[in-house]
Enzyme design. Structure first.
Site, PDB file in Angstrom:
ATOM      1  N   HIS A 105       0.856  -1.186   0.000  1.00 15.26           N
ATOM      2  CA  HIS A 105       0.000   0.000   0.000  1.00 15.26           C
ATOM      3  C   HIS A 105       0.896   1.241   0.000  1.00 15.26           C
ATOM      4  O   HIS A 105       1.868   1.297   0.759  1.00 15.26           O
ATOM      5  CB  HIS A 105      -0.910  -0.018   1.233  1.00 15.26           C
ATOM      6  CG  HIS A 105      -1.915   1.084   1.195  1.00 15.26           C
ATOM      7  ND1 HIS A 105      -3.029   1.058   0.384  1.00 15.26           N
ATOM      8  CD2 HIS A 105      -1.944   2.281   1.830  1.00 15.26           C
ATOM      9  CE1 HIS A 105      -3.713   2.178   0.532  1.00 15.26           C
ATOM     10  NE2 HIS A 105      -3.077   2.935   1.405  1.00 15.26           N
ATOM     11  N   ASP A 146      -6.833  -3.083   3.264  1.00 18.40           N
ATOM     12  CA  ASP A 146      -5.639  -2.443   3.836  1.00 18.40           C
ATOM     13  C   ASP A 146      -5.565  -2.589   5.352  1.00 18.40           C
ATOM     14  O   ASP A 146      -5.241  -1.631   6.065  1.00 18.40           O
ATOM     15  CB  ASP A 146      -5.613  -0.947   3.471  1.00 18.40           C
ATOM     16  CG  ASP A 146      -5.666  -0.727   1.979  1.00 18.40           C
ATOM     17  OD1 ASP A 146      -5.078  -1.529   1.240  1.00 18.40           O
ATOM     18  OD2 ASP A 146      -6.311   0.247   1.539  1.00 18.40           O
TER      19      ASP A 146
HETATM   20  C1  GAR Z   1       1.575   1.037  -6.285  1.00 18.40           C
HETATM   21  O1  GAR Z   1       2.028   2.290  -5.845  1.00 18.40           O
HETATM   22  C2  GAR Z   1       0.820   0.334  -5.186  1.00 18.40           C
HETATM   23  O2  GAR Z   1       1.296   0.632  -3.892  1.00 18.40           O
HETATM   24  C3  GAR Z   1      -0.565   0.879  -5.362  1.00 18.40           C
HETATM   25  O3  GAR Z   1      -0.749   0.895  -6.760  1.00 18.40           O
HETATM   26  C4  GAR Z   1       0.509   1.204  -7.371  1.00 18.40           C
HETATM   27  C5  GAR Z   1       0.722   0.270  -8.549  1.00 18.40           C
HETATM   28  O4  GAR Z   1       1.803   0.712  -9.303  1.00 18.40           O
HETATM   29  N1  GAR Z   1      -1.541   0.076  -4.707  1.00 18.40           N
HETATM   30  C6  GAR Z   1      -2.609   0.588  -4.113  1.00 18.40           C
HETATM   31  O5  GAR Z   1      -2.884   1.774  -4.132  1.00 18.40           O
HETATM   32  C7  GAR Z   1      -3.482  -0.447  -3.396  1.00 18.40           C
HETATM   33  N2  GAR Z   1      -4.413   0.209  -2.512  1.00 18.40           N
HETATM   34  P1  GAR Z   1       2.451  -0.239 -10.403  1.00 18.40           P
HETATM   35  O6  GAR Z   1       1.323  -0.750 -11.288  1.00 18.40           O
HETATM   36  O7  GAR Z   1       3.394   0.633 -11.156  1.00 18.40           O
HETATM   37  O8  GAR Z   1       3.148  -1.355  -9.692  1.00 18.40           O
END
Ligand code: GAR
Length: 193
Positions: A105, A146
């Protein structure tokens, strides 16, 4: 026999890429499957390029039917890694993978978690609150968004002139640095003979 990971991701997939890179050539742990709920997601291109099987999942089956558990079983999936996956994990999947589903997260939980708190929404909320720092939380997944037990956190400063995008970049640096190695540590600890 290698420990098989399924990486669930529905966005660009930069974390998925880092996890794939980290375990490449590792005979103990391998990324066996990419699971995605968005046909447009960049992570599907990554799976193709890396020659890793991808599974495009559909809402009805995920929430109301078998949650694709037989498919995960077919691929002998041992651990589920959520790397930018936004659907809530159904109870039957949590029961099938007790303490074996890990999420990342992009904030310091318990702050800025819960439904609707993902990606830039999180960074906007941190900036609106004027917090001097933010960070990442890696945690086990339970039946609430979360909420499961925290495994690891890392922090970064929030500058006065940060924007949601610049903060997202700082958070991605932390995620890319820590997520793969924390996954490895947790898995090896649990699978110790
Ligand atoms: C990441 O920053 C992750 O922490 C977030 O989505 C992004 C995905 O980036 N997740 C959340 O917000 C879950 N609540 P990515 O596709 O470049 O890995």
């Amino acid at each position: 026999m290698a420990i098989n990971l399924a990486v669930f991701a529905s966005g660009a997939g930069s974390n998925a890429q880092k996890i794939i890179d980290y375990f490449k050539g590792n005979s103990n742990v391998q990324v066996r499957l990419i699971v995605c709920n968005n046909a447009e997601a960049g992570v599907l291109g990554i799976a193709l390029h890396e020659k890793i099987t991808s599974l495009l999942i559909e809402r009805g089956r995920f929430f109301k039917e078998d949650s694709y558990l037989p498919v995960l079983k077919n691929y002998e999936i041992d651990w589920i890694i959520l790397a930018g996956f936004l659907w809530k994990i159904p109870a039957k999947m949590i029961a099938a993978y007790p303490q074996k589903i890990i999420n990342i997260h992009p904030a310091l939980l318990p702050k800025y978690g819960g439904k609707g708190m993902y990606g830039l929404h999180v960074h906007r909320a941190v900036l609106d609150a004027g917090d001097p720092e933010s960070g990442i939380t890696i945690h086990y997944v339970d039946e609430q968004y979360d909420h499961g037990l925290t495994i690891f956190q890392a922090k970064c400063p929030v500058a006065k002139d940060d924007t949601p995008d610049s903060l997202a970049q700082k958070i991605h640096v932390l995620e890319h640095k820590y997520f793969p190695q924390i996954i490895e540590q947790v898995i090896l600890k649990k699978n110790k003979p």
